[in-house]
Design an enzyme around this catalytic site. Structure first.
Site, mmCIF file in Angstrom:
data_model
loop_
_atom_site.group_PDB
_atom_site.id
_atom_site.type_symbol
_atom_site.label_atom_id
_atom_site.label_comp_id
_atom_site.label_asym_id
_atom_site.label_seq_id
_atom_site.Cartn_x
_atom_site.Cartn_y
_atom_site.Cartn_z
ATOM 1 N N HIS A 78 0.831 -1.211 0.000
ATOM 2 C CA HIS A 78 0.000 0.000 0.000
ATOM 3 C C HIS A 78 0.865 1.261 0.000
ATOM 4 O O HIS A 78 0.556 2.231 -0.687
ATOM 5 C CB HIS A 78 -0.948 0.006 1.196
ATOM 6 C CG HIS A 78 -1.870 -1.164 1.226
ATOM 7 N ND1 HIS A 78 -2.597 -1.508 2.344
ATOM 8 C CD2 HIS A 78 -2.186 -2.091 0.278
ATOM 9 C CE1 HIS A 78 -3.323 -2.582 2.088
ATOM 10 N NE2 HIS A 78 -3.073 -2.957 0.836
ATOM 11 N N HIS A 238 -9.383 -2.112 -5.027
ATOM 12 C CA HIS A 238 -8.266 -2.382 -4.121
ATOM 13 C C HIS A 238 -7.291 -3.366 -4.758
ATOM 14 O O HIS A 238 -6.067 -3.238 -4.573
ATOM 15 C CB HIS A 238 -8.737 -2.936 -2.775
ATOM 16 C CG HIS A 238 -7.573 -3.165 -1.855
ATOM 17 N ND1 HIS A 238 -6.957 -2.143 -1.170
ATOM 18 C CD2 HIS A 238 -6.858 -4.294 -1.581
ATOM 19 C CE1 HIS A 238 -5.933 -2.622 -0.496
ATOM 20 N NE2 HIS A 238 -5.845 -3.932 -0.731
ATOM 21 N N ASP A 242 -3.305 -2.768 -5.180
ATOM 22 C CA ASP A 242 -2.235 -3.708 -4.841
ATOM 23 C C ASP A 242 -1.300 -3.925 -6.026
ATOM 24 O O ASP A 242 -0.066 -3.986 -5.864
ATOM 25 C CB ASP A 242 -2.830 -5.057 -4.424
ATOM 26 C CG ASP A 242 -3.252 -5.105 -2.968
ATOM 27 O OD1 ASP A 242 -2.874 -4.210 -2.192
ATOM 28 O OD2 ASP A 242 -3.967 -6.062 -2.603
ATOM 29 N N HIS A 265 -0.648 -10.728 -5.256
ATOM 30 C CA HIS A 265 0.760 -10.365 -5.098
ATOM 31 C C HIS A 265 1.686 -11.362 -5.794
ATOM 32 O O HIS A 265 2.641 -10.960 -6.466
ATOM 33 C CB HIS A 265 1.113 -10.302 -3.608
ATOM 34 C CG HIS A 265 0.258 -9.366 -2.826
ATOM 35 N ND1 HIS A 265 0.108 -8.034 -3.154
ATOM 36 C CD2 HIS A 265 -0.501 -9.564 -1.715
ATOM 37 C CE1 HIS A 265 -0.698 -7.464 -2.279
ATOM 38 N NE2 HIS A 265 -1.089 -8.358 -1.407
#
Length: 312
Positions: A78, A238, A242, A265
């Site tokens: 973030h 969101h 990321d 991720h």
């Protein structure tokens, strides 16, 4: 131009997974420094961790970096997204714990902190990473790709998610993030999870700092947060946030289109590794005019202002 901060920005809060109170100080740095994390709670000279994709050691629940001394730092995504989205290229981040504070679960507190600290040009010539041909990684139903940009002056993001819980369901988004659009369109969108998963993680001693103050929690079609969602598609936004943070570990702004389908991720890091393994897929070039950067002012966000009450 390359940018840094005019003054130090200080962020204090809970670590999402450790539950510890952590302070992160984002300190101005000289041109060419890049983004460098420093664990101040470790032995002198052991805690320096450059923000690089090849130092990612773990992508479960967050993005974790680890240096050659085995010192690691988690939940960097973030803050990295906020730095990239604000156009900040050169800072040192001094952290007194094992992860970056989660703040409210979004990048907006970091963006606000940078506005308050001031962003200044260093005078150094910047560069960018231009995508020359498609690069893709696929794992079962997950996909991440980088494509050459056509009319996008900077980074474009296309993301698609599909969750069984009807509180999330299928969502997709396509954004050109040139100029101030990261700050305006993505920065306030929070991390999220399912109630059953949160309970299981806590039984395992994880997610100790997670709460409705720093994450959106859903359960069987309900959003449990008292003020509901900030945007109807906050979940997919969101995920795009990321991706911006994980792509920032490339070390320079990316000029191209990122596409993610059920990606996270791990997939974005695998994508960067595939990109840099193929020298014909990218090149360095002068930073385009459309790189992400902060507006001159960002209005402060009230916790419940404009939020759609979806909680039951």
């Amino acid at each position: 131009m390359r940018f840094t901060l005019a003054n130090t920005a200080v962020f204090r809060g809970i670590g999402l997974h450790s539950g510890r109170t952590v302070t992160a100080k984002v300190v101005p740095a000289m041109p060419g420094t890049g983004i460098v994390f420093e664990r101040t709670d470790t032995a002198l000279g052991m805690g320096r961790i450059p923000a690089r994709y090849d130092l990612v050691s773990d992508t479960q629940l967050c993005t974790r970096l680890e240096n050659e001394h085995g010192v690691s730092l988690g939940t960097v995504e973030h803050l990295m997204a906020a730095l990239a989205g604000s156009g900040i290229a050169d800072v040192r981040v001094m952290v007194d714990g094992p992860e970056i504070p989660v703040m409210d679960g979004s990048a907006r507190p970091f963006v606000d902190g940078f506005v308050n600290a001031g962003v200044v040009a260093t005078g150094a010539a910047p560069d960018a990473i231009e995508i020359l041909k498609p690069v893709e990684v696929v794992r079962e139903d997950r996909r991440a790709a980088l494509l050459p940009a056509e009319d996008t002056p900077g980074l474009g993001v296309r993301f698609e998610i599909d969750f069984a819980d009807p509180a999330i369901g299928h969502q997709d988004i396509a954004l050109d993030l040139a100029g101030t659009r990261f700050a305006e369109e993505l920065s306030d969108c929070r991390t999220f999870g399912h109630l059953a998963e949160v309970e299981q993680l806590r039984r395992l001693g994880l997610a100790r700092g997670g709460s409705l103050e720093n994450a959106v929690v859903v359960d069987k079609g309900r959003v449990l947060n008292p003020h509901g969602l900030r945007r109807s598609d906050e979940f997919v936004r969101h995920k795009a946030l990321d991706a911006v943070g994980d792509l920032a570990l490339a070390g320079a702004p990316i000029h191209g289109i990122y596409e993610g389908t059920r990606a996270g991720h791990e997939m974005t890091n695998l994508l960067l590794r595939a990109l840099f393994a193929d020298p014909s897929a990218w090149c360095r070039r002068a930073d385009p005019e459309g790189v992400m950067r902060l507006p001159h002012t960002m209005p402060r966000r009230r916790a419940a202002a404009g939020e759609r009450r979806l909680a039951v």
